[in-house]
Write a protein that holds these residues in place. Structure first.
Motif, PDB file in Angstrom:
ATOM      1  N   THR A  38       0.647  -1.140  -0.107  1.00  0.00           N
ATOM      2  CA  THR A  38       0.168  -0.083   0.072  1.00  0.00           C
ATOM      3  C   THR A  38       0.873   1.223  -0.008  1.00  0.00           C
ATOM      4  OG1 THR A  38      -1.884  -1.042   1.260  1.00  0.00           O
ATOM      5  CG2 THR A  38      -1.892   1.441   1.318  1.00  0.00           C
ATOM      6  N   LEU A  39       0.798   2.043  -0.959  1.00  0.00           N
ATOM      7  CA  LEU A  39       1.489   3.195  -1.156  1.00  0.00           C
ATOM      8  C   LEU A  39       0.523   4.633  -0.683  1.00  0.00           C
ATOM      9  CD1 LEU A  39       2.927   2.570  -4.471  1.00  0.00           C
ATOM     10  CD2 LEU A  39       4.254   2.773  -2.373  1.00  0.00           C
ATOM     11  N   GLU A  40       1.074   5.554   0.299  1.00  0.00           N
ATOM     12  CA  GLU A  40       0.301   6.623   0.556  1.00  0.00           C
ATOM     13  C   GLU A  40       0.293   7.508  -0.532  1.00  0.00           C
ATOM     14  OE1 GLU A  40       0.938   9.042   4.341  1.00  0.00           O
ATOM     15  OE2 GLU A  40       2.723   9.714   2.874  1.00  0.00           O
ATOM     16  N   GLY A  41      -0.891   7.858  -0.890  1.00  0.00           N
ATOM     17  CA  GLY A  41      -1.260   8.900  -2.016  1.00  0.00           C
ATOM     18  C   GLY A  41      -1.490   8.094  -3.332  1.00  0.00           C
ATOM     19  N   ASP A  45      -3.596  -0.666  -4.529  1.00  0.00           N
ATOM     20  CA  ASP A  45      -2.567  -1.468  -3.950  1.00  0.00           C
ATOM     21  C   ASP A  45      -1.896  -2.370  -4.777  1.00  0.00           C
ATOM     22  OD1 ASP A  45      -3.139  -0.213  -1.719  1.00  0.00           O
ATOM     23  OD2 ASP A  45      -4.443  -1.684  -0.770  1.00  0.00           O
ATOM     24  N   LYS A  46      -1.044  -3.064  -4.484  1.00  0.00           N
ATOM     25  CA  LYS A  46      -0.433  -3.806  -5.487  1.00  0.00           C
ATOM     26  C   LYS A  46      -0.110  -5.367  -4.759  1.00  0.00           C
ATOM     27  CE  LYS A  46       3.014  -4.089  -8.647  1.00  0.00           C
ATOM     28  NZ  LYS A  46       2.461  -4.649  -9.946  1.00  0.00           N
ATOM     29  N   TRP A  47       0.042  -6.207  -5.186  1.00  0.00           N
ATOM     30  CA  TRP A  47       0.242  -7.534  -4.766  1.00  0.00           C
ATOM     31  C   TRP A  47       1.435  -7.925  -5.280  1.00  0.00           C
ATOM     32  CZ3 TRP A  47      -1.636  -9.978  -0.955  1.00  0.00           C
ATOM     33  CH2 TRP A  47      -3.023 -10.008  -0.381  1.00  0.00           C
ATOM     34  N   LEU A  48       2.593  -8.495  -4.614  1.00  0.00           N
ATOM     35  CA  LEU A  48       3.641  -9.160  -5.070  1.00  0.00           C
ATOM     36  C   LEU A  48       3.644 -10.704  -4.778  1.00  0.00           C
ATOM     37  CD1 LEU A  48       6.515  -6.571  -4.252  1.00  0.00           C
ATOM     38  CD2 LEU A  48       5.283  -6.700  -6.439  1.00  0.00           C
ATOM     39  N   GLY A  49       4.167 -11.518  -5.724  1.00  0.00           N
ATOM     40  CA  GLY A  49       4.345 -12.909  -5.373  1.00  0.00           C
ATOM     41  C   GLY A  49       5.874 -13.281  -5.622  1.00  0.00           C
ATOM     42  N   ALA A  50       6.490 -14.231  -5.318  1.00  0.00           N
ATOM     43  CA  ALA A  50       7.731 -14.720  -5.100  1.00  0.00           C
ATOM     44  C   ALA A  50       8.467 -14.287  -6.506  1.00  0.00           C
ATOM     45  CB  ALA A  50       8.165 -16.214  -4.945  1.00  0.00           C
TER      46      ALA A  50
END
Length: 117
Positions: A38-41, A45-50
């Motif tokens: 989660t990035l302020e502003g 949101d972004k999901w990251l996998g291996a």
């Protein structure tokens, strides 16, 4: 590597949270697991996998939450050409200061410019 954070790698258990202020241009890589960023502003949101990497675009707070046991690596932004030049100048200045500090200074009376009398 000049580290902004105490350590470049983090192991988070499921539900573990890592909060980072001012991570602009740092790269987050997920070596294992699954995590939510989660990035302020920013509205998404972004999901990251291996194996995924993400470069942080803004100056705000970054919050990383592990969905399962995860290993996260933080890498600083690459040094700009100007930063490299400034580092070289600083290094040269320190070397010059050490040379001057260790130099022997003679008084004018001890230095002879003409034939010995």
């Amino acid at each position: 590597m000049e580290a902004k954070y105490a350590r470049p790698e983090w192991n988070l258990q499921a539900g573990g949270i890592l909060s980072i202020n001012d991570a602009s241009d740092w790269e987050v890589s997920l070596e294992s697991g699954h995590a939510w960023l989660t990035l302020e502003g920013y509205s998404q949101d972004k999901w990251l996998g291996a194996g995924d990497r993400f470069r942080v675009p803004g100056d705000g707070r970054l919050v990383i939450e592990a969905d399962r046991e995860s290993r996260i690596r933080l890498e600083p932004p690459p040094a700009s050409a100007l930063q490299r030049v400034l580092t070289r100048i600083e290094s040269g200045t320190r070397q010059f200061a050490r040379t001057v500090a260790s130099a022997t200074v003679y008084s004018a009376e001890r230095i002879s410019c003409g034939p010995a009398r």
